[in-house]
Design a protein around this motif. Structure first.
Motif: not given
Length: 277
Positions: A266-277
């Motif tokens: 799973x791309x790390x960007x998915x987790x970063x996007x969740x954190x931003x939201x």
């Protein structure tokens, strides 16, 4: 070994008094490990003691009618070998109806396996469903699974997970989990002699059994993977996760889905996007 600098007769060779030390050269392959037996105590419908599955050195076929316990066996192996935080039981089986699944999620869980859930029922005059259990109904219970390995040099190694389920346990997080390894095969039925109404004590385990106690999964998992030669460079957990996805037999709708679920992380960007939201 014979002393290289001394002479001896064929009938009476002169031998060194030094201890014999076996040194493995770079050209010698590492011994290959295989699963010898899988033993379960109080796991799913395998109630009580005496449940041992022996594996052939070549190939073992597990067959049976629906509900006979095929997935229960595979899930027992997953419970031992999979990293604690990444444990997911047989996905293909989870997509069908069954008697030992959690009522709210429809998934097989540690709790349903350890209490031996066989179905649900309604008491007369009540609309509420209750679980049919083989054990742990209003009382504590425990269970254990041992994966006993053997290698082609005659070596033995066991990875064992013990579980204690208190009366008030409601989810998997309420289960007390214990992890041990051993340089010999372990009989899980014997743990019944030391379990108390509060679970297992480390002192009792190490006193009565030739086992090494592991406080955390982050200690147990690498120990098992390194000993069995699973993965390289600390990637043993990822190798086991990939194996569990493949063996689940879950149908893949497309090549794209297959690569996303079985190959790519799973791309790390998915987790970063969740954190931003």
């Amino acid at each position: 070994p014979e002393d290289a600098g001394q002479e001896g007769t064929a009938s009476a060779p002169i031998r060194s008094k030094k201890p014999i030390i076996k040194v493995r050269t770079m050209s010698e392959p590492e011994p290959t490990w295989r699963l010898g037996t899988l033993q379960m105590t109080n796991w799913g419908t395998f109630d009580g003691a005496g449940h041992v599955l022996e594996f052939s050195p070549s190939t073992t076929l597990i067959s049976g009618a629906p509900g006979s316990g095929k997935s229960t066996l595979l899930d027992a192996y997953l419970a031992v070998m999979m990293p604690g935080s990444r444990l997911r039981f047989n996905e293909a089986s989870n997509e069908t109806t069954g008697r030992n699944r959690d009522a709210s999620t429809g998934q097989r869980t540690l709790l349903s396996y350890l209490r031996g859930k066989t179905g649900e029922f309604r008491e007369r005059g009540s609309a509420e469903k209750r679980d049919k259990l083989l054990r742990g109904n209003g009382v504590p219970t425990w269970g254990a699974v041992a994966a006993n390995f053997v290698n082609d040099a005659g070596g033995q190694f066991s990875a064992v997970r013990l579980y204690f389920v208190g009366t008030a346990a409601d989810t998997d997080s309420d289960i007390v989990k214990v992890r041990v390894t051993a340089d010999t095969h372990v009989n899980t039925d014997m743990f019944d002699k030391i379990v108390t109404n509060r679970g297992f004590r480390r002192e009792d385990l190490e006193t009565h059994f030739p086992v090494k106690y592991h406080t955390r999964s982050t200690e147990f998992d690498p120990t098992v993977q390194l000993r069995l030669g699973i993965g390289t460079g600390g990637e043993g957990s990822e190798a086991l996760i990939l194996l569990s996805r493949i063996q689940s037999g879950k149908a893949m709708e497309s090549v794209d889905t297959m690569f996303k679920e079985l190959v790519l992380d799973t791309p790390e960007t998915f987790e970063r996007a969740d954190n931003v939201v």
